[in-house]
Write a protein that holds these residues in place. Sequence first.
Motif, PDB file in Angstrom:
ATOM      1  N   PHE A 148      -6.790  19.428 -71.445  1.00 17.81           N
ATOM      2  CA  PHE A 148      -5.807  19.426 -70.252  1.00 17.81           C
ATOM      3  C   PHE A 148      -5.105  20.602 -70.243  1.00 17.81           C
ATOM      4  CE2 PHE A 148      -1.986  17.574 -67.814  1.00 17.81           C
ATOM      5  CZ  PHE A 148      -2.397  17.811 -66.446  1.00 17.81           C
ATOM      6  N   ALA A 149      -4.596  21.243 -71.102  1.00 12.93           N
ATOM      7  CA  ALA A 149      -3.739  22.527 -71.122  1.00 12.93           C
ATOM      8  C   ALA A 149      -4.767  23.787 -70.872  1.00 12.93           C
ATOM      9  CB  ALA A 149      -2.898  22.742 -72.237  1.00 12.93           C
ATOM     10  N   ASP A 150      -6.003  23.583 -71.474  1.00 12.97           N
ATOM     11  CA  ASP A 150      -7.008  24.608 -71.552  1.00 12.97           C
ATOM     12  C   ASP A 150      -7.488  24.756 -70.133  1.00 12.97           C
ATOM     13  OD1 ASP A 150      -6.342  25.326 -74.201  1.00 12.97           O
ATOM     14  OD2 ASP A 150      -8.434  24.611 -74.968  1.00 12.97           O
ATOM     15  N   GLN A 151      -7.829  23.581 -69.650  1.00 17.85           N
ATOM     16  CA  GLN A 151      -8.428  23.582 -68.225  1.00 17.85           C
ATOM     17  C   GLN A 151      -7.659  24.113 -66.999  1.00 17.85           C
ATOM     18  OE1 GLN A 151     -10.451  19.996 -66.714  1.00 17.85           O
ATOM     19  NE2 GLN A 151      -9.003  19.797 -65.092  1.00 17.85           N
ATOM     20  N   ASP A 152      -6.223  23.900 -67.332  1.00 18.01           N
ATOM     21  CA  ASP A 152      -5.161  24.296 -66.242  1.00 18.01           C
ATOM     22  C   ASP A 152      -4.202  25.292 -66.638  1.00 18.01           C
ATOM     23  OD1 ASP A 152      -6.509  22.560 -64.318  1.00 18.01           O
ATOM     24  OD2 ASP A 152      -5.070  20.930 -65.073  1.00 18.01           O
ATOM     25  N   GLY A 153      -4.510  25.854 -67.858  1.00 13.73           N
ATOM     26  CA  GLY A 153      -3.725  27.039 -68.194  1.00 13.73           C
ATOM     27  C   GLY A 153      -2.325  26.758 -68.340  1.00 13.73           C
ATOM     28  N   LEU A 154      -2.093  25.582 -68.845  1.00 15.44           N
ATOM     29  CA  LEU A 154      -0.637  25.064 -69.037  1.00 15.44           C
ATOM     30  C   LEU A 154      -0.131  25.823 -70.383  1.00 15.44           C
ATOM     31  CD1 LEU A 154      -1.216  21.389 -67.885  1.00 15.44           C
ATOM     32  CD2 LEU A 154      -0.503  23.533 -66.660  1.00 15.44           C
ATOM     33  N   ASN A 155       0.594  26.731 -70.260  1.00 14.91           N
ATOM     34  CA  ASN A 155       1.193  27.157 -71.568  1.00 14.91           C
ATOM     35  C   ASN A 155       2.779  27.121 -72.007  1.00 14.91           C
ATOM     36  OD1 ASN A 155       1.931  28.462 -69.213  1.00 14.91           O
ATOM     37  ND2 ASN A 155       1.454  30.644 -70.018  1.00 14.91           N
ATOM     38  N   PHE A 156       3.094  25.699 -72.028  1.00 10.12           N
ATOM     39  CA  PHE A 156       4.116  25.163 -72.259  1.00 10.12           C
ATOM     40  C   PHE A 156       3.940  23.777 -73.094  1.00 10.12           C
ATOM     41  CE2 PHE A 156       3.457  23.864 -67.902  1.00 10.12           C
ATOM     42  CZ  PHE A 156       3.661  22.472 -68.099  1.00 10.12           C
ATOM     43  N   PRO A 157       4.920  23.360 -73.733  1.00 10.30           N
ATOM     44  CA  PRO A 157       4.701  22.135 -74.763  1.00 10.30           C
ATOM     45  C   PRO A 157       4.318  20.891 -73.993  1.00 10.30           C
ATOM     46  CG  PRO A 157       6.665  23.232 -75.295  1.00 10.30           C
ATOM     47  CD  PRO A 157       6.178  23.925 -73.916  1.00 10.30           C
ATOM     48  N   LEU A 158       2.847  20.287 -74.068  1.00  9.88           N
ATOM     49  CA  LEU A 158       2.623  19.027 -73.745  1.00  9.88           C
ATOM     50  C   LEU A 158       2.630  18.289 -74.934  1.00  9.88           C
ATOM     51  CD1 LEU A 158      -0.484  19.913 -71.526  1.00  9.88           C
ATOM     52  CD2 LEU A 158       1.858  19.836 -70.781  1.00  9.88           C
ATOM     53  N   LEU A 159       3.596  17.238 -74.970  1.00 12.39           N
ATOM     54  CA  LEU A 159       3.630  16.412 -76.101  1.00 12.39           C
ATOM     55  C   LEU A 159       3.181  15.128 -76.256  1.00 12.39           C
ATOM     56  CD1 LEU A 159       7.486  17.216 -76.828  1.00 12.39           C
ATOM     57  CD2 LEU A 159       5.624  18.567 -77.681  1.00 12.39           C
ATOM     58  N   SER A 160       2.352  14.761 -77.234  1.00  9.48           N
ATOM     59  CA  SER A 160       1.739  13.218 -77.373  1.00  9.48           C
ATOM     60  C   SER A 160       2.489  12.435 -77.835  1.00  9.48           C
ATOM     61  CB  SER A 160       0.422  13.717 -78.091  1.00  9.48           C
ATOM     62  OG  SER A 160      -0.336  12.451 -78.249  1.00  9.48           O
ATOM     63  N   ASP A 161       2.719  11.329 -77.063  1.00 11.24           N
ATOM     64  CA  ASP A 161       3.456  10.143 -77.320  1.00 11.24           C
ATOM     65  C   ASP A 161       2.668   9.198 -77.916  1.00 11.24           C
ATOM     66  OD1 ASP A 161       5.521   8.323 -77.975  1.00 11.24           O
ATOM     67  OD2 ASP A 161       6.189   8.029 -75.891  1.00 11.24           O
ATOM     68  N   PHE A 162       1.264   9.486 -78.288  1.00 11.16           N
ATOM     69  CA  PHE A 162       0.200   8.464 -78.594  1.00 11.16           C
ATOM     70  C   PHE A 162       0.430   7.457 -79.663  1.00 11.16           C
ATOM     71  CE2 PHE A 162      -4.293   7.587 -80.340  1.00 11.16           C
ATOM     72  CZ  PHE A 162      -4.591   6.995 -78.933  1.00 11.16           C
ATOM     73  N   TRP A 163       0.873   7.828 -80.722  1.00 10.41           N
ATOM     74  CA  TRP A 163       1.126   7.082 -81.946  1.00 10.41           C
ATOM     75  C   TRP A 163       2.373   7.362 -82.604  1.00 10.41           C
ATOM     76  CZ3 TRP A 163      -1.327   2.513 -82.011  1.00 10.41           C
ATOM     77  CH2 TRP A 163      -1.106   1.812 -83.256  1.00 10.41           C
ATOM     78  N   PRO A 164       3.437   6.590 -83.048  1.00 12.47           N
ATOM     79  CA  PRO A 164       3.220   5.066 -82.472  1.00 12.47           C
ATOM     80  C   PRO A 164       3.079   5.011 -80.910  1.00 12.47           C
ATOM     81  CG  PRO A 164       4.835   4.905 -84.174  1.00 12.47           C
ATOM     82  CD  PRO A 164       4.250   6.515 -83.906  1.00 12.47           C
TER      83      PRO A 164
END
Length: 154
Positions: free
Chosen positions: A82-98
């Motif tokens: 997602f970040a690479d596709q849209d040039g998002l250069n700030f922290p995208l954090l994964s709340d995936f697990w748990p």
Amino acid sequence: MSGIECGGQAPDFTLRDQFGQDVTLSSYRGSKAVAIFFYPYAFSGVCTGEMAGIRDRLADFLTFDTEVLAISCDPMFALRAFADQDGLNFPLLSDFWPHGEVARAYGVLDETTGAAHRSSYVIDKDGVVRWAAHNAMPQGRDLEEHLRQLTAVV
């Protein structure tokens, strides 16, 4: 859905960003105010528009005194794409697990869909929640108001 109360300590967390690096909320304590953007799904229409809006105003959101963290329940590798596709250069954090643990701690996890609600929090330099906003799923956020609330606490 009401989220957490303003005026109390923000629940601390450590999540991985799109590069696999740990990001801990309390690491900003004493130095930066933080805007936290919970969003439902990477690659979805409204979320893509919102993240692009933050990207386009990143210099306003990120200063010596402020930080922005975007959190979804998507896996880290999806966030990297997602970040690479849209040039998002700030922290995208994964709340995936748990799964959804941080969104749940903030009172913004939709237990039915397993996704975070479209909610935002501004945390001051002392780790105190100073402002919150909760938007309906199809309704994008007012980024100007978010910026105003973030800069008001520094």
